[in-house]
Design an enzyme around this catalytic site. Structure first.
Site, PDB file in Angstrom:
ATOM      1  N   LYS A 105     -57.512  38.581 -19.536  1.00 16.69           N
ATOM      2  CA  LYS A 105     -57.702  38.235 -18.114  1.00 16.69           C
ATOM      3  C   LYS A 105     -57.446  39.423 -17.201  1.00 16.69           C
ATOM      4  O   LYS A 105     -58.103  39.578 -16.170  1.00 16.69           O
ATOM      5  CB  LYS A 105     -56.800  37.067 -17.720  1.00 16.69           C
ATOM      6  N   GLY A 187     -38.715  31.519 -27.016  1.00 15.09           N
ATOM      7  CA  GLY A 187     -39.962  32.269 -27.195  1.00 15.09           C
ATOM      8  C   GLY A 187     -41.094  31.788 -26.303  1.00 15.09           C
ATOM      9  O   GLY A 187     -42.229  32.206 -26.452  1.00 15.09           O
ATOM     10  N   LYS A 205     -56.224  34.984 -13.541  1.00 19.80           N
ATOM     11  CA  LYS A 205     -57.051  33.866 -14.012  1.00 19.80           C
ATOM     12  C   LYS A 205     -57.839  33.253 -12.844  1.00 19.80           C
ATOM     13  O   LYS A 205     -59.012  32.911 -12.987  1.00 19.80           O
ATOM     14  CB  LYS A 205     -56.156  32.821 -14.683  1.00 19.80           C
TER      15      LYS A 205
HETATM   16  N1  HSE Z   1     -48.091  34.146 -20.313  1.00 19.51           N
HETATM   17  C1  HSE Z   1     -49.075  33.129 -20.117  1.00 19.51           C
HETATM   18  C2  HSE Z   1     -48.398  31.810 -19.753  1.00 19.51           C
HETATM   19  C3  HSE Z   1     -49.934  32.865 -21.324  1.00 19.51           C
HETATM   20  O1  HSE Z   1     -47.169  31.710 -19.710  1.00 19.51           O
HETATM   21  O2  HSE Z   1     -49.131  30.873 -19.515  1.00 19.51           O
HETATM   22  C4  HSE Z   1     -51.035  33.852 -21.515  1.00 19.51           C
HETATM   23  O3  HSE Z   1     -51.935  33.840 -20.459  1.00 19.51           O
END
Ligand code: HSE
Length: 432
Positions: A105, A187, A205
């Site tokens: 993205k 995680g 996005k």
């Molecule tokens: N780091 C992003 C999130 C996922 O927490 O949604 C990858 O786009």
């Protein structure tokens, strides 16, 4: 059976998920499509690392040219992430006549116009379903089934980390810091969570969604963006009492020849379908002039969900290669609709202020809002919420529709009086 060869750049979480999804479903895909898809080369300098999957060592290469310049490879899957060198690799692959699939993205939001032009110039496809809301097939739906509709607005919960944090704060009354630490230990959140919690990931996005839906260039640095670090438990509790949930939304709407949009925490009425999207899940809500309301819900991250989206794009391109057909818009990204991106539009707003506990305060504040032609819907003082050492309490208002610039002028005027100590938070209120 026609063999389609894929070269993969990177084997991190998304690459691993894509490889695994193909291993799991290769025969099913072959049965459904008549195509034998194989990942023949993988760019990675560390073939000995244990990735929990069995990848033959001869597939690895440390030389990107073995993929980008390889005449046997039909499709390049760019799964490195980050703007560079990913953009350069994608540009080279497109220029070499290879179709490109990416989950990136940041690179698309930063360099979409250039990559779209290259795909058109070299008559090759550029696909990126995994770049927005991971496993949710929103971009392909917008570019196929929903072409039959005029869409005037889009709202999305586009980041799982922040949605998880806000949900846990709301459900268990935990503090932001407590939930972030817990999410990092499990995680769900990155060790450096800046891009997620400051809204930058969601802005990338949203920039892609704006291009697809409205045909407008909205570079992420032009999208007003605020993350969730200012949202406190007081905000969440007040919002819930008033019938709202707080969500980090990426929103855009098309009015006349302007597209307005931003990323910020908003008060979303509890009856809105997006209000029930909890924890790490993502969702995108659109309203079509024929299809009416639609919500796309699912996992926005994770190796297999994201790998599923990457593989879906690979299969789609493979079928087009087989049938030797292509689209006239090879990248689907559009920047030429004639409208322009214009930042924030008008909205209802929520404002939380810290005010001194003394007489005459409410009168001064409501008068200044009135002088700026801003009408108050709800006003509430949290007298139990003493702030710090001073005799300060929380005063919360919900204001009817106003432009952000007018609201900021009114708040500046209020701050110049002795009625308000500080503005603690400002959020849009989203109703439908
Ligand atoms: N780091 C992003 C999130 C996922 O927490 O949604 C990858 O786009």
């Amino acid at each position: 059976m026609r063999k389609i060869k894929v070269g993969m750049l990177g084997i991190g979480n998304v690459g691993r998920g894509t490889y695994q999804a193909l291993e799991m479903n290769h025969d099913l895909i072959a049965e459904k499509t008549g195509l034998d898809i194989e990942i023949t080369k993988i760019l990675n300098r560390n073939p000995d690392k244990d990735r929990g999957i069995d990848i033959p060592k001869e597939k690895y290469t440390a030389d990107v040219e073995e993929i980008l310049g390889n005449p046997d490879i039909d499709i390049v899957a760019e799964l490195i992430g980050g703007i560079e060198p990913a953009t350069t690799y994608m540009a080279k692959a497109l220029s070499n006549g290879k179709h490109v699939v990416t989950a990136n993205k940041a690179a698309l939001a930063a360099n979409g116009p250039m990559l779209a032009a290259l795909s058109q110039e070299h008559n090759v496809l550029l696909r990126f379903e995994a770049a927005v809301a991971g496993g949710i097939p929103i971009l392909n739906s917008l570019s196929t089934a929903l072409l039959s509709n005029e869409l005037s607005e889009v709202h999305g919960i586009l980041n799982g980390t922040t949605n998880y944090i806000l949900t846990q704060m709301s459900m268990y009354g935990k503090s932001y810091e407590e939930v972030l630490k817990d999410a990092q230990e499990k995680g769900f959140a990155e060790a450096d969570p800046t891009a997620d919690v400051e809204g930058l990931d969601a802005a990338n996005k949203l920039s892609i969604l704006i291009s697809l839906i409205f045909g407008v260039s909205a570079p992420p640095d032009k999208i007003p963006t605020r993350g969730i670090t200012s949202v406190s438990n007081v905000d969440i509790e007040f919002a819930e009492e008033a019938g709202y949930k707080i969500k980090l939304l990426g929103s855009a709407e098309h009015i006349g020849d302007k597209v307005y949009g931003n990323v910020e925490p908003v008060l979303l009425h509890a009856s809105h379908p997006l209000a029930s999207v909890n924890n790490e899940f993502n969702a995108v809500f659109v309203e079509g002039n024929a299809a009416d309301e639609l919500m796309f819900y699912g996992r926005g991250a994770g190796p297999l969900p994201t790998g599923s989206a990457v593989l879906g794009d690979i299969i789609d391109i493979a079928r087009k290669i087989e049938k030797e057909s292509a689209y006239d818009n090879l990248s689907r990204l559009r920047y030429d609709s004639g409208s322009e991106f214009a930042g924030e539009g008008s909205s209802k707003y929520y404002v939380r202020m810290a005010v001194p506990e003394k007489s005459g305060i409410l009168g001064k504040i409501t008068t200044i809002f009135g002088e700026h032609d801003i009408s108050i819907e709800v006003i509430k003082q949290e007298a139990d919420e003493a702030i710090g050492e001073e005799q300060l309490v929380s005063l919360i208002v919900i204001l009817f529709d106003t432009e952000k610039s007018r609201l900021m002028k009114a708040l500046d005027a209020i701050l110049k009086t002795d009625a308000v100590h500080s503005i603690e938070n400002i959020m849009r209120v989203e109703t439908r």
